[in-house]
Design an enzyme around this catalytic site. Structure first.
Site, PDB file in Angstrom:
ATOM      1  N   ASN A 189      29.579  32.622  53.366  1.00 55.90           N
ATOM      2  CA  ASN A 189      29.395  31.178  53.411  1.00 55.90           C
ATOM      3  C   ASN A 189      28.140  30.803  54.195  1.00 55.90           C
ATOM      4  O   ASN A 189      27.796  31.452  55.182  1.00 55.90           O
ATOM      5  CB  ASN A 189      30.628  30.502  54.017  1.00 55.90           C
ATOM      6  CG  ASN A 189      31.846  30.742  53.151  1.00 55.90           C
ATOM      7  OD1 ASN A 189      31.738  31.151  51.995  1.00 55.90           O
ATOM      8  ND2 ASN A 189      33.021  30.509  53.719  1.00 55.90           N
TER       9      ASN A 189
ATOM     10  N   ASP B 198      27.806  27.594  55.306  1.00 54.61           N
ATOM     11  CA  ASP B 198      28.167  26.516  56.240  1.00 54.61           C
ATOM     12  C   ASP B 198      28.430  27.115  57.620  1.00 54.61           C
ATOM     13  O   ASP B 198      28.505  28.334  57.764  1.00 54.61           O
ATOM     14  CB  ASP B 198      29.412  25.766  55.730  1.00 54.61           C
ATOM     15  CG  ASP B 198      30.660  26.651  55.660  1.00 54.61           C
ATOM     16  OD1 ASP B 198      31.276  26.765  54.581  1.00 54.61           O
ATOM     17  OD2 ASP B 198      31.006  27.274  56.696  1.00 54.61           O
TER      18      ASP B 198
ATOM     19  N   TYR C 257      20.096  21.791  47.967  1.00 54.79           N
ATOM     20  CA  TYR C 257      20.536  22.305  49.271  1.00 54.79           C
ATOM     21  C   TYR C 257      20.586  21.199  50.335  1.00 54.79           C
ATOM     22  O   TYR C 257      21.397  21.260  51.255  1.00 54.79           O
ATOM     23  CB  TYR C 257      19.656  23.485  49.710  1.00 54.79           C
ATOM     24  CG  TYR C 257      20.008  24.738  48.956  1.00 54.79           C
ATOM     25  CD1 TYR C 257      19.274  25.139  47.844  1.00 54.79           C
ATOM     26  CD2 TYR C 257      21.135  25.484  49.303  1.00 54.79           C
ATOM     27  CE1 TYR C 257      19.642  26.260  47.108  1.00 54.79           C
ATOM     28  CE2 TYR C 257      21.508  26.603  48.578  1.00 54.79           C
ATOM     29  CZ  TYR C 257      20.750  26.983  47.482  1.00 54.79           C
ATOM     30  OH  TYR C 257      21.135  28.083  46.744  1.00 54.79           O
TER      31      TYR C 257
ATOM     32  N   HIS D 115      24.664  35.837  53.441  1.00 50.95           N
ATOM     33  CA  HIS D 115      23.944  35.094  52.390  1.00 50.95           C
ATOM     34  C   HIS D 115      23.133  33.941  52.961  1.00 50.95           C
ATOM     35  O   HIS D 115      22.770  33.002  52.245  1.00 50.95           O
ATOM     36  CB  HIS D 115      24.928  34.583  51.326  1.00 50.95           C
ATOM     37  CG  HIS D 115      25.535  35.685  50.524  1.00 50.95           C
ATOM     38  ND1 HIS D 115      26.681  35.536  49.786  1.00 50.95           N
ATOM     39  CD2 HIS D 115      25.160  36.980  50.340  1.00 50.95           C
ATOM     40  CE1 HIS D 115      26.982  36.679  49.185  1.00 50.95           C
ATOM     41  NE2 HIS D 115      26.087  37.575  49.509  1.00 50.95           N
TER      42      HIS D 115
ATOM     43  N   ARG E 194      23.987  19.863  49.763  1.00 57.06           N
ATOM     44  CA  ARG E 194      25.010  20.794  50.259  1.00 57.06           C
ATOM     45  C   ARG E 194      25.021  20.779  51.797  1.00 57.06           C
ATOM     46  O   ARG E 194      26.095  20.836  52.417  1.00 57.06           O
ATOM     47  CB  ARG E 194      24.748  22.211  49.749  1.00 57.06           C
ATOM     48  CG  ARG E 194      25.048  22.378  48.261  1.00 57.06           C
ATOM     49  CD  ARG E 194      24.987  23.818  47.834  1.00 57.06           C
ATOM     50  NE  ARG E 194      25.955  24.637  48.556  1.00 57.06           N
ATOM     51  CZ  ARG E 194      25.871  25.974  48.597  1.00 57.06           C
ATOM     52  NH1 ARG E 194      24.867  26.608  47.996  1.00 57.06           N
ATOM     53  NH2 ARG E 194      26.778  26.666  49.264  1.00 57.06           N
TER      54      ARG E 194
ATOM     55  N   GLY F 133      39.300  33.972  50.557  1.00 56.06           N
ATOM     56  CA  GLY F 133      38.514  32.991  49.825  1.00 56.06           C
ATOM     57  C   GLY F 133      37.291  33.511  49.121  1.00 56.06           C
ATOM     58  O   GLY F 133      36.312  32.789  48.948  1.00 56.06           O
ATOM     59  N   THR F 134      37.312  34.759  48.684  1.00 57.10           N
ATOM     60  CA  THR F 134      36.194  35.286  47.906  1.00 57.10           C
ATOM     61  C   THR F 134      36.704  36.001  46.663  1.00 57.10           C
ATOM     62  O   THR F 134      37.721  36.699  46.719  1.00 57.10           O
ATOM     63  CB  THR F 134      35.296  36.229  48.732  1.00 57.10           C
ATOM     64  OG1 THR F 134      34.278  36.761  47.888  1.00 57.10           O
ATOM     65  CG2 THR F 134      36.082  37.368  49.370  1.00 57.10           C
ATOM     66  N   SER F 135      35.982  35.833  45.550  1.00 61.54           N
ATOM     67  CA  SER F 135      36.374  36.459  44.272  1.00 61.54           C
ATOM     68  C   SER F 135      35.914  37.914  44.217  1.00 61.54           C
ATOM     69  O   SER F 135      36.186  38.613  43.243  1.00 61.54           O
ATOM     70  CB  SER F 135      35.735  35.688  43.119  1.00 61.54           C
ATOM     71  OG  SER F 135      34.308  35.708  43.246  1.00 61.54           O
TER      72      SER F 135
HETATM   73  N1  APR Z   1      42.375  29.218  49.729  1.00 61.56           N
HETATM   74  C1  APR Z   1      42.135  30.549  49.486  1.00 61.56           C
HETATM   75  N2  APR Z   1      41.335  30.991  48.470  1.00 61.56           N
HETATM   76  C2  APR Z   1      40.811  30.055  47.663  1.00 61.56           C
HETATM   77  C3  APR Z   1      41.023  28.649  47.848  1.00 61.56           C
HETATM   78  C4  APR Z   1      41.864  28.260  48.938  1.00 61.56           C
HETATM   79  N3  APR Z   1      42.113  26.978  49.193  1.00 61.56           N
HETATM   80  N4  APR Z   1      40.355  27.972  46.870  1.00 61.56           N
HETATM   81  C5  APR Z   1      39.744  28.924  46.101  1.00 61.56           C
HETATM   82  N5  APR Z   1      40.022  30.163  46.579  1.00 61.56           N
HETATM   83  C6  APR Z   1      39.567  31.463  46.064  1.00 61.56           C
HETATM   84  C7  APR Z   1      39.473  31.537  44.552  1.00 61.56           C
HETATM   85  O1  APR Z   1      40.716  31.924  43.985  1.00 61.56           O
HETATM   86  C8  APR Z   1      38.387  32.596  44.354  1.00 61.56           C
HETATM   87  O2  APR Z   1      38.970  33.898  44.357  1.00 61.56           O
HETATM   88  O3  APR Z   1      38.250  31.667  46.540  1.00 61.56           O
HETATM   89  C9  APR Z   1      37.515  32.458  45.609  1.00 61.56           C
HETATM   90  C10 APR Z   1      36.163  31.778  45.370  1.00 61.56           C
HETATM   91  O4  APR Z   1      35.370  32.654  44.628  1.00 61.56           O
HETATM   92  P1  APR Z   1      33.849  32.264  44.241  1.00 61.56           P
HETATM   93  O5  APR Z   1      33.822  30.873  43.745  1.00 61.56           O
HETATM   94  O6  APR Z   1      33.357  33.358  43.364  1.00 61.56           O
HETATM   95  O7  APR Z   1      33.088  32.244  45.652  1.00 61.56           O
HETATM   96  P2  APR Z   1      32.570  33.443  46.565  1.00 61.56           P
HETATM   97  O8  APR Z   1      33.384  34.669  46.383  1.00 61.56           O
HETATM   98  O9  APR Z   1      32.446  32.891  47.931  1.00 61.56           O
HETATM   99  O10 APR Z   1      31.098  33.692  45.970  1.00 61.56           O
HETATM  100  C11 APR Z   1      30.346  34.763  46.463  1.00 61.56           C
HETATM  101  O11 APR Z   1      28.459  34.081  45.157  1.00 61.56           O
HETATM  102  O12 APR Z   1      27.275  32.352  44.304  1.00 61.56           O
HETATM  103  C12 APR Z   1      27.245  33.335  45.245  1.00 61.56           C
HETATM  104  O13 APR Z   1      26.077  33.381  47.298  1.00 61.56           O
HETATM  105  C13 APR Z   1      27.157  32.778  46.650  1.00 61.56           C
HETATM  106  O14 APR Z   1      28.298  33.538  48.651  1.00 61.56           O
HETATM  107  C14 APR Z   1      28.470  33.218  47.296  1.00 61.56           C
HETATM  108  C15 APR Z   1      28.869  34.412  46.463  1.00 61.56           C
END
Ligand code: APR
Length: 233
Positions: free
Chosen positions: A92, A94, A58, A109, A61, A175-177
């Site tokens: 996020n 950050d 961390y 988070h 990061r 930007g989240t999966s």
């Molecule tokens: N623009 C838009 N989307 C993007 C970009 C970009 N430049 N780059 C990647 N992505 C998308 C990917 O396609 C994916 O769907 O962002 C998503 C990232 O997904 P994850 O890596 O699973 O991240 P996130 O959803 O933030 O994770 C959720 O998981 O590990 C824990 O606590 C951590 O907050 C985090 C949580």
């Protein structure tokens, strides 16, 4: 003439939003959890077994996040506040939303900018970009740890986040999966009639009622913001 009530927007963001600021996501090919073990680095067990490893992870990061800059998508989201009542709910850790000018940001988070003790008070300490060292104690004499929500720990501000989503006229998910709950479940409480947009590069399933805008956030989000702004300006 009475001022028209500002429409309410909730932005739910994830690591993909900060990807173009140079910060890694978690599950993409070069994502953190494809390089490192979340069990070792983001769980209470990992902290108990190897606190020095967790602190080093961390600290790195945090220094990368501090060196990063908000991108065009962060700035476009902040600019919505000129015409809308905006709440950002971010996964996020950050502070790029705040540095882009967003006034109301809920970190569900946790935040890299804070450390906390592991005693009953869980007192938080603002550390900004500074590292946490082994042996650094809180007022109650416990080792300081990053104020991050690890797997198996309780997500923060969820009641407030749900209430904001339920009241929103528009929801922007970027930007989240949508794989980590309960944050991912926020898309299910958005109103049927709300204008809902999802922007990612890859996703298994687009939540129902959301318009899917595939592509990099720095290209897609300014476009969505422009369209929404033109509706009211
Ligand atoms: N623009 C838009 N989307 C993007 C970009 C970009 N430049 N780059 C990647 N992505 C998308 C990917 O396609 C994916 O769907 O962002 C998503 C990232 O997904 P994850 O890596 O699973 O991240 P996130 O959803 O933030 O994770 C959720 O998981 O590990 C824990 O606590 C951590 O907050 C985090 C949580």
């Amino acid at each position: 003439m009475a001022e028209r009530a500002r429409k309410r927007i909730v932005v739910l963001s994830g690591s993909g939003l900060s990807a173009e600021s140079g910060l890694p996501t978690f599950r993409d090919a070069a994502g953190l959890w494809n390089q490192y073990s979340w069990v070792e680095l983001a769980s209470p067990d990992g902290w108990r077994e190897r606190p020095e490893l967790v602190l080093a992870f961390y600290n790195e990061r945090r220094s990368k996040a501090w060196a990063a800059q908000p991108n065009a998508a962060h700035r476009a989201i902040a600019s919505l506040e000129r015409h809308f009542d905006v709440s950002v709910v971010t996964q996020n850790v950050d502070n790029l939303h705040e540095r882009a000018g967003s006034a109301r940001v809920l970190h569900v988070h946790g935040e890299l900018a804070f450390a906390r003790g592991t005693g009953p008070s869980r007192k938080r300490y603002r550390i900004d970009g500074a590292p946490i060292e082994l042996g650094q104690k809180c007022d109650e004499g416990t080792q300081l740890r990053p104020d991050i929500v690890w797997f198996g720990e309780e997500t923060q501000h969820m009641d407030e986040a749900r209430a904001l989503v339920e009241a929103a006229d528009k929801m922007l998910v970027v930007g989240t999966s949508l794989t980590v709950y309960p944050a991912a479940g926020l898309v299910d409480v958005a109103r049927r009639e709300a204008d809902k947009v999802l922007n990612v590069i890859e996703i298994d399933e687009v939540p129902s009622g959301f318009r899917f805008e595939r592509g990099p956030a720095t290209q897609v989000i300014p476009r969505v913001v422009d369209a929404w702004t033109r509706e009211v300006a």
